[in-house]
Design an enzyme around this catalytic site. Structure first.
Site, mmCIF file in Angstrom:
data_model
loop_
_atom_site.group_PDB
_atom_site.id
_atom_site.type_symbol
_atom_site.label_atom_id
_atom_site.label_comp_id
_atom_site.label_asym_id
_atom_site.label_seq_id
_atom_site.Cartn_x
_atom_site.Cartn_y
_atom_site.Cartn_z
ATOM 1 N N GLY A 41 81.076 33.858 132.238
ATOM 2 C CA GLY A 41 79.853 33.347 132.430
ATOM 3 C C GLY A 41 79.066 32.853 131.206
ATOM 4 O O GLY A 41 78.067 32.007 130.935
ATOM 5 N N ASP A 96 76.320 36.363 129.329
ATOM 6 C CA ASP A 96 75.298 35.672 130.186
ATOM 7 C C ASP A 96 74.482 36.482 130.733
ATOM 8 O O ASP A 96 73.041 36.191 130.534
ATOM 9 C CB ASP A 96 76.060 34.791 131.345
ATOM 10 C CG ASP A 96 76.842 35.879 132.329
ATOM 11 O OD1 ASP A 96 77.199 37.009 131.889
ATOM 12 O OD2 ASP A 96 77.413 35.427 133.363
ATOM 13 N N ASP A 99 73.523 43.404 133.576
ATOM 14 C CA ASP A 99 73.000 44.042 134.801
ATOM 15 C C ASP A 99 73.106 45.485 134.861
ATOM 16 O O ASP A 99 72.279 46.273 134.267
ATOM 17 C CB ASP A 99 73.841 43.417 136.195
ATOM 18 C CG ASP A 99 73.204 43.609 137.344
ATOM 19 O OD1 ASP A 99 72.329 44.126 137.581
ATOM 20 O OD2 ASP A 99 73.964 43.212 138.369
ATOM 21 N N GLY A 101 75.042 47.039 133.108
ATOM 22 C CA GLY A 101 75.469 47.371 131.794
ATOM 23 C C GLY A 101 76.941 48.168 131.646
ATOM 24 O O GLY A 101 77.550 47.956 130.640
ATOM 25 N N LEU A 104 79.553 45.524 129.694
ATOM 26 C CA LEU A 104 79.275 45.685 128.157
ATOM 27 C C LEU A 104 79.882 46.998 127.682
ATOM 28 O O LEU A 104 80.170 46.935 126.633
ATOM 29 C CB LEU A 104 77.837 45.173 127.711
ATOM 30 C CG LEU A 104 77.691 43.805 127.628
ATOM 31 C CD1 LEU A 104 76.147 43.372 127.425
ATOM 32 C CD2 LEU A 104 78.501 43.402 126.382
ATOM 33 N N ASP A 155 77.680 32.378 137.941
ATOM 34 C CA ASP A 155 78.168 31.716 139.095
ATOM 35 C C ASP A 155 77.707 32.786 140.367
ATOM 36 O O ASP A 155 77.233 34.032 140.004
ATOM 37 C CB ASP A 155 79.721 31.866 139.139
ATOM 38 C CG ASP A 155 80.274 33.192 138.897
ATOM 39 O OD1 ASP A 155 79.945 33.854 138.279
ATOM 40 O OD2 ASP A 155 81.157 33.423 139.758
ATOM 41 N N ARG A 161 78.225 27.173 138.330
ATOM 42 C CA ARG A 161 78.313 27.380 136.978
ATOM 43 C C ARG A 161 77.674 26.112 136.309
ATOM 44 O O ARG A 161 76.998 25.963 135.166
ATOM 45 C CB ARG A 161 79.488 27.607 136.289
ATOM 46 C CG ARG A 161 80.170 29.124 136.737
ATOM 47 C CD ARG A 161 81.418 29.221 136.022
ATOM 48 N NE ARG A 161 82.145 30.368 136.620
ATOM 49 C CZ ARG A 161 81.881 31.670 136.338
ATOM 50 N NH1 ARG A 161 80.934 32.060 135.498
ATOM 51 N NH2 ARG A 161 82.579 32.622 136.708
HETATM 52 P P1 IMP Z 1 77.226 44.462 134.885
HETATM 53 O O1 IMP Z 1 78.596 45.127 134.449
HETATM 54 O O2 IMP Z 1 76.802 45.164 136.176
HETATM 55 O O3 IMP Z 1 76.317 44.720 133.749
HETATM 56 O O4 IMP Z 1 77.405 42.910 135.198
HETATM 57 C C1 IMP Z 1 77.465 41.955 134.231
HETATM 58 C C2 IMP Z 1 78.172 40.789 134.779
HETATM 59 O O5 IMP Z 1 77.934 40.459 136.208
HETATM 60 C C3 IMP Z 1 77.600 39.507 134.014
HETATM 61 O O6 IMP Z 1 78.565 39.368 133.123
HETATM 62 C C4 IMP Z 1 77.927 38.470 135.121
HETATM 63 O O7 IMP Z 1 79.177 37.926 135.058
HETATM 64 C C5 IMP Z 1 77.779 39.230 136.564
HETATM 65 N N1 IMP Z 1 76.424 39.093 136.990
HETATM 66 C C6 IMP Z 1 75.201 40.271 136.980
HETATM 67 N N2 IMP Z 1 74.220 39.792 137.397
HETATM 68 C C7 IMP Z 1 74.477 38.495 138.048
HETATM 69 C C8 IMP Z 1 73.586 37.426 138.522
HETATM 70 O O8 IMP Z 1 72.315 37.563 138.710
HETATM 71 N N3 IMP Z 1 73.943 36.131 138.526
HETATM 72 C C9 IMP Z 1 75.437 35.805 138.236
HETATM 73 N N4 IMP Z 1 76.149 36.628 137.795
HETATM 74 C C10 IMP Z 1 75.640 37.906 137.628
HETATM 75 MG MG MG Z 2 79.984 36.261 136.801
#
Ligand code: IMP
Ligand code: MG
Length: 171
Positions: A41, A96, A99, A101, A104, A155, A161
């Protein structure tokens, strides 16, 4: 065909990336910076951000994947390991969107095992509603409460993308 509702223009992205790049340039003066993009992303944001940072730095990537459709699977799979030596260097992870977390958290845990001097996070979008892990985001271009967005690297099932700006996706 889904609806794409314009959310952040390419001009706004450019202006914010420029500001954040200047800030990083000041903060990392005299340090040994590696920008580490989280694939896939962050690839477009990373390319624009590094050109707004005017101190010398190295570039690397880590591949991680967790999403299917519009929700995280909760399982983070590493798809690419870094190429460079991180030991005693200043790592800035470039993401990118943050969300829940979870992604990360896993990546920071992994990077810390490599004994860097410092680890910080720069994200294009900091999305708050579903945050489950405490993540210390040092640089965020934009804040978003909720929604699912695409474009500028982001995406939906690997599509969209290539859109030059950011859109709210209504399926
Ligand atoms: P997390 O592990 O829930 O923080 O998700 C992070 C990853 O989910 C990001 O690096 C994105 O690839 C994907 N992601 C989270 N929210 C979105 C969104 O609104 N659109 C597209 N990809 C998302
Ligand atoms: Mg993604």
């Amino acid at each position: 065909m889904p609806d794409f509702i314009p959310l952040i223009s390419k001009e706004a992205i450019y202006a914010r990336t420029r500001e954040i790049g200047k800030q990083i340039t000041m903060d990392y003066k005299g340090k040994d910076l590696i920008l580490v993009g989280i694939l896939k992303g962050a690839f477009i944001f990373m390319a624009d951000l590094c050109r707004q940072i005017s101190i010398d730095h190295d570039i690397d990537f880590i591949g991680a994947s967790s999403y299917e459709g519009t929700s995280s699977t909760g399982q983070i799979v590493f798809t690419k390991q870094p190429d460079l030596e991180f030991k005693d260097r200043d790592i800035l992870l470039v993401e990118d969107i943050v969300d829940t977390g979870a992604t990360l958290c896993k990546i920071v845990e992994f990077v810390n095992l490599l004994n860097p001097k410092s680890v910080n996070i720069c994200t294009l979008i900091d999305k708050h509603e579903r945050r489950k892990r405490k993540i210390d985001v040092k640089y965020a271009c934009f804040s978003l409460e909720k929604g699912f967005i695409v474009g500028y690297g982001l995406d939906y099932n690997e599509k969209y993308r290539n859109k030059p700006a950011i859109y709210d996706l209504k399926i």
